[in-house]
Design a protein around this motif. Structure first.
Motif, short mmCIF file in Angstrom:
data_model
loop_
_atom_site.label_atom_id
_atom_site.label_comp_id
_atom_site.label_asym_id
_atom_site.label_seq_id
_atom_site.Cartn_x
_atom_site.Cartn_y
_atom_site.Cartn_z
N ASN A 29 0.81 -1.22 0.00
CA ASN A 29 0.00 0.00 0.00
C ASN A 29 0.84 1.26 0.00
O ASN A 29 0.32 2.35 -0.11
CB ASN A 29 -0.92 0.02 1.23
N ARG A 30 2.17 1.14 0.14
CA ARG A 30 3.05 2.30 0.22
C ARG A 30 4.04 2.27 -0.93
O ARG A 30 4.48 1.21 -1.37
CB ARG A 30 3.81 2.31 1.54
N SER A 31 4.42 3.46 -1.37
CA SER A 31 5.41 3.55 -2.43
C SER A 31 6.81 3.32 -1.83
O SER A 31 6.98 3.30 -0.61
CB SER A 31 5.35 4.93 -3.10
N LEU A 32 7.78 3.16 -2.71
CA LEU A 32 9.15 2.94 -2.28
C LEU A 32 9.67 4.15 -1.48
O LEU A 32 10.35 3.99 -0.48
CB LEU A 32 10.05 2.67 -3.49
N GLY A 33 9.30 5.34 -1.91
CA GLY A 33 9.72 6.55 -1.20
C GLY A 33 9.11 6.64 0.19
O GLY A 33 9.78 7.01 1.15
N GLU A 34 7.83 6.29 0.32
CA GLU A 34 7.18 6.31 1.63
C GLU A 34 7.81 5.28 2.56
O GLU A 34 8.06 5.56 3.74
CB GLU A 34 5.69 6.01 1.49
N GLN A 35 8.09 4.10 2.03
CA GLN A 35 8.70 3.06 2.84
C GLN A 35 10.10 3.45 3.28
O GLN A 35 10.50 3.23 4.41
CB GLN A 35 8.73 1.74 2.05
N SER A 36 10.85 4.10 2.38
CA SER A 36 12.19 4.56 2.72
C SER A 36 12.13 5.63 3.80
O SER A 36 12.93 5.63 4.73
CB SER A 36 12.88 5.10 1.47
N LEU A 37 11.17 6.52 3.70
CA LEU A 37 11.00 7.57 4.71
C LEU A 37 10.64 6.96 6.07
O LEU A 37 11.19 7.35 7.10
CB LEU A 37 9.90 8.55 4.28
N LEU A 38 9.77 5.97 6.09
CA LEU A 38 9.40 5.32 7.34
C LEU A 38 10.59 4.58 7.96
O LEU A 38 10.78 4.60 9.17
CB LEU A 38 8.24 4.36 7.12
N ASN A 39 11.39 3.93 7.12
CA ASN A 39 12.58 3.23 7.63
C ASN A 39 13.59 4.22 8.20
O ASN A 39 14.19 3.98 9.23
CB ASN A 39 13.23 2.40 6.53
N ALA A 40 13.79 5.35 7.51
CA ALA A 40 14.74 6.34 7.99
C ALA A 40 14.27 6.99 9.30
O ALA A 40 15.07 7.37 10.14
CB ALA A 40 14.96 7.42 6.93
N ALA A 41 12.96 7.09 9.46
CA ALA A 41 12.41 7.70 10.69
C ALA A 41 12.33 6.70 11.83
O ALA A 41 12.08 7.09 12.96
CB ALA A 41 11.02 8.26 10.40
N GLY A 42 12.56 5.43 11.57
CA GLY A 42 12.53 4.42 12.62
C GLY A 42 11.13 3.99 12.99
O GLY A 42 10.83 3.78 14.17
N ALA A 43 10.25 3.87 12.02
CA ALA A 43 8.85 3.52 12.30
C ALA A 43 8.71 2.09 12.81
O ALA A 43 7.73 1.78 13.50
CB ALA A 43 8.01 3.70 11.03
N GLN A 44 9.66 1.20 12.52
CA GLN A 44 9.56 -0.18 12.98
C GLN A 44 9.77 -0.28 14.48
O GLN A 44 9.28 -1.19 15.12
CB GLN A 44 10.60 -1.08 12.27
N SER A 45 10.52 0.66 15.05
CA SER A 45 10.79 0.60 16.49
C SER A 45 9.89 1.55 17.28
O SER A 45 10.23 1.93 18.39
CB SER A 45 12.26 0.95 16.75
N ALA A 46 8.75 1.91 16.73
CA ALA A 46 7.83 2.82 17.41
C ALA A 46 7.13 2.11 18.56
O ALA A 46 6.88 0.91 18.52
CB ALA A 46 6.80 3.37 16.43
N GLU A 47 6.81 2.86 19.61
CA GLU A 47 6.11 2.33 20.78
C GLU A 47 4.68 1.97 20.35
O GLU A 47 3.96 2.80 19.80
CB GLU A 47 6.09 3.40 21.86
N PRO A 48 4.23 0.73 20.60
CA PRO A 48 2.90 0.34 20.11
C PRO A 48 1.76 1.07 20.83
O PRO A 48 0.73 1.33 20.22
CB PRO A 48 2.83 -1.17 20.37
N ASN A 49 1.91 1.40 22.10
CA ASN A 49 0.82 2.08 22.82
C ASN A 49 1.19 3.54 23.09
O ASN A 49 0.92 4.06 24.17
CB ASN A 49 0.50 1.35 24.12
N ILE A 50 1.75 4.21 22.09
CA ILE A 50 2.19 5.59 22.26
C ILE A 50 1.01 6.52 22.50
O ILE A 50 1.11 7.49 23.23
CB ILE A 50 3.04 6.06 21.05
#
Length: 192
Positions: free
Chosen positions: A97-118
């Protein structure tokens, strides 16, 4: 000669007064402080020794090649990780559902290590801050101490009443409970 000297002094004094009244005169003499415009101050890339000494020197006013355009600077700032290397997005990590640029931006921002109950954490912290600010505002608006809610029972009189009821064989709830009446404060009491 006395008249001519007076006339010269009068003319010189009026010229000095007229020049002192001009704002530009003080600037021309260097008597005013000149501060730089903070919106025109830009950072420049550091000077480096080129690897090839046969390069021609840069021309004044020409864009610097190591800085690039503002679009290139923004791209470098967004798509680089903390080590300064470009972020690589593998095909397995791509969300359909995301473009390569969006996925790259999320990876650079560290979205995988985000707090689940933020959201819950932010909500709790915001409520705590709001409660503290309400207490502060209440202390400012209602500067005199508010009387606690409810009635105060007189402990000695209540003990006497309970002992009398026990001696007479009556239930402990018989008779009115003795209370301490609070004295009403005057409107200006406690200010001075």
């Amino acid at each position: 000669m006395d008249r001519a000297m007076t006339f010269r002094l009068l003319v010189a004094g009026s010229l000095m007064l007229a020049l002192a009244a001009c704002g530009g005169f003080r600037e021309q003499l260097g008597l005013t402080k000149q501060s730089p415009d903070e919106f025109r101050v830009v950072s420049r890339a550091p000077l480096t020794v080129p690897p090839d000494f046969s390069l021609r020197p840069p021309e004044p006013g020409a864009p610097r090649p190591q800085e690039g355009t503002s679009a290139q600077q923004a791209e470098r700032a967004v798509l680089r990780n903390s080590a300064g290397q470009p972020t690589v997005v593998t095909q397995t990590a791509i969300n359909p559902n995301r473009s390569l640029g969006e996925q790259s931006l999320l990876n650079a921002a560290g979205a995988q290590s985000a707090e689940p109950n933020i959201r819950l954490i932010v909500e709790r912290e915001t409520n705590q801050i709001n409660e503290e600010s309400e207490r502060f505002v209440d202390r400012l608006v209602f500067w005199n101490a508010q009387a606690p809610a409810g009635t105060i029972v007189d402990p000695q009189a209540e003990l006497r009443r309970l002992q009398e009821n026990a001696a007479l064989g009556q239930s402990p709830t018989t008779g009115p409970t003795p209370q301490i009446e609070r004295r009403r404060r005057a409107p200006l009491e406690g200010i001075f």
